[in-house]
Motif scaffolding. Structure first.
Motif, mmCIF file in Angstrom:
data_model
loop_
_atom_site.group_PDB
_atom_site.id
_atom_site.type_symbol
_atom_site.label_atom_id
_atom_site.label_comp_id
_atom_site.label_asym_id
_atom_site.label_seq_id
_atom_site.Cartn_x
_atom_site.Cartn_y
_atom_site.Cartn_z
ATOM 1 N N ILE A 170 -12.272 -9.873 24.829
ATOM 2 C CA ILE A 170 -11.253 -10.616 24.099
ATOM 3 C C ILE A 170 -11.707 -11.095 22.728
ATOM 4 N N LYS A 171 -13.012 -11.180 22.514
ATOM 5 C CA LYS A 171 -13.520 -11.823 21.303
ATOM 6 C C LYS A 171 -12.879 -11.299 20.022
ATOM 7 N N VAL A 175 -1.744 -13.400 19.314
ATOM 8 C CA VAL A 175 -0.996 -12.644 20.318
ATOM 9 C C VAL A 175 -1.871 -11.659 21.091
ATOM 10 N N GLY A 176 -3.094 -11.431 20.622
ATOM 11 C CA GLY A 176 -3.944 -10.442 21.271
ATOM 12 C C GLY A 176 -4.180 -10.713 22.738
ATOM 13 N N ILE A 177 -4.377 -11.966 23.087
ATOM 14 C CA ILE A 177 -4.643 -12.296 24.487
ATOM 15 C C ILE A 177 -3.398 -12.100 25.348
ATOM 16 N N ASP A 178 -2.207 -12.291 24.789
ATOM 17 C CA ASP A 178 -0.974 -12.022 25.539
ATOM 18 C C ASP A 178 -0.876 -10.539 25.894
ATOM 19 N N MET A 227 -8.213 -14.123 34.725
ATOM 20 C CA MET A 227 -9.342 -14.596 33.929
ATOM 21 C C MET A 227 -8.953 -14.713 32.460
ATOM 22 N N PHE A 228 -8.154 -13.769 31.959
ATOM 23 C CA PHE A 228 -7.696 -13.858 30.572
ATOM 24 C C PHE A 228 -6.768 -15.059 30.379
ATOM 25 N N SER A 264 1.751 -17.204 23.496
ATOM 26 C CA SER A 264 1.820 -18.226 24.546
ATOM 27 C C SER A 264 0.661 -19.209 24.489
ATOM 28 N N LYS A 265 -0.496 -18.751 24.036
ATOM 29 C CA LYS A 265 -1.659 -19.647 23.983
ATOM 30 C C LYS A 265 -1.629 -20.397 22.650
ATOM 31 N N SER A 266 -0.702 -21.330 22.580
ATOM 32 C CA SER A 266 -0.438 -22.107 21.371
ATOM 33 C C SER A 266 -0.111 -23.540 21.755
#
Length: 220
Positions: A44-45, A97-100, A116-117, A186-188
């Motif tokens: 993910i980095k 958005v990459g992790i989504d 895990m993500f 979403s991770k916001s």
């Protein structure tokens, strides 16, 4: 009130593997889980960004009304959080958005990696918010109150609309709000941070205003 919307981009905050595992619901990590965690972090980095947009507002508290000039919010819990503050920072933050995309991808082929993500994303956005608040405290040379987001305590989720109206995160950091008040990516996070108090007495307990005492993720 500062009418200027400011932006910050952060370098990667250190990963906290213990916190990620807590978000994943893992009380103990065996070799397999640890290997999965490290593999997901490595994957993910390069997909993560750390971006924040924010504005400084004067704030006046009248009973349970928080008046920011451009808009007001009614919340007894937020009023308590901002008590003693003459100004506050309103901000929106996202890790992109990459992790989504990875969560969606592995949701179909590897639920364990998708989980895990999800946990990594939760830890990453918290780490970004912590880094931003620490940076603001240093920049203004003042302590910060606990950050307070729509949906905390008695502050309705609909307050997201006011936050988006004054921050324009769509243009600033590519963060959008759906009709159902969900953010994308979403991770916001959107939040209000009161400025004031001594640095050494700064409170950082993010669970202070939540009534769910049995939450798995409750801070200790």
């Amino acid at each position: 009130m500062n009418s200027v919307i400011l932006n910050k981009t952060f370098t990667e905050p250190p990963f906290c593997e213990k916190e990620i595992l807590r978000y994943a619901g893992c009380k103990e990590a065996d070799g397999e889980i640890t290997a999965l965690l490290k593999s997901c972090i490595n994957e993910i980095k390069t997909e993560l960004t750390y971006r924040v947009c924010y504005r400084l507002f004067d704030v006046k508290i009248r009973d349970d009304i928080c008046d920011f000039g451009a808009f007001t919010l009614r919340s007894k819990d937020l009023s308590f959080d901002l008590s003693g503050c003459k100004s506050a920072i309103l901000f929106a933050a996202t890790v992109g958005v990459g992790i989504d995309r990875l969560i969606a991808k592995y949701g179909r082929i590897s639920p364990s990696k998708a989980l895990m993500f999800q946990a990594i994303g939760a830890e990453r956005i918290e780490a970004l918010c912590d880094a931003f608040c620490a940076d603001i405290s240093k920049e203004y040379n003042i302590g910060t109150k606990p950050r307070f987001s729509p949906g905390y305590g008695d502050l309705p989720l609909a307050a997201q609309k006011d936050m988006f109206a004054v921050l324009s995160p769509e243009k600033q950091i590519g963060l959008t709000l759906t009709d159902s008040l969900l953010m994308s990516p979403s991770k916001s996070v959107t939040a209000i941070v009161g400025l004031g108090g001594k640095k050494e007495n700064t409170i950082t307990n993010k669970c202070a205003f939540c009534d769910n005492k049995d939450c798995t993720f409750r801070g200790v």
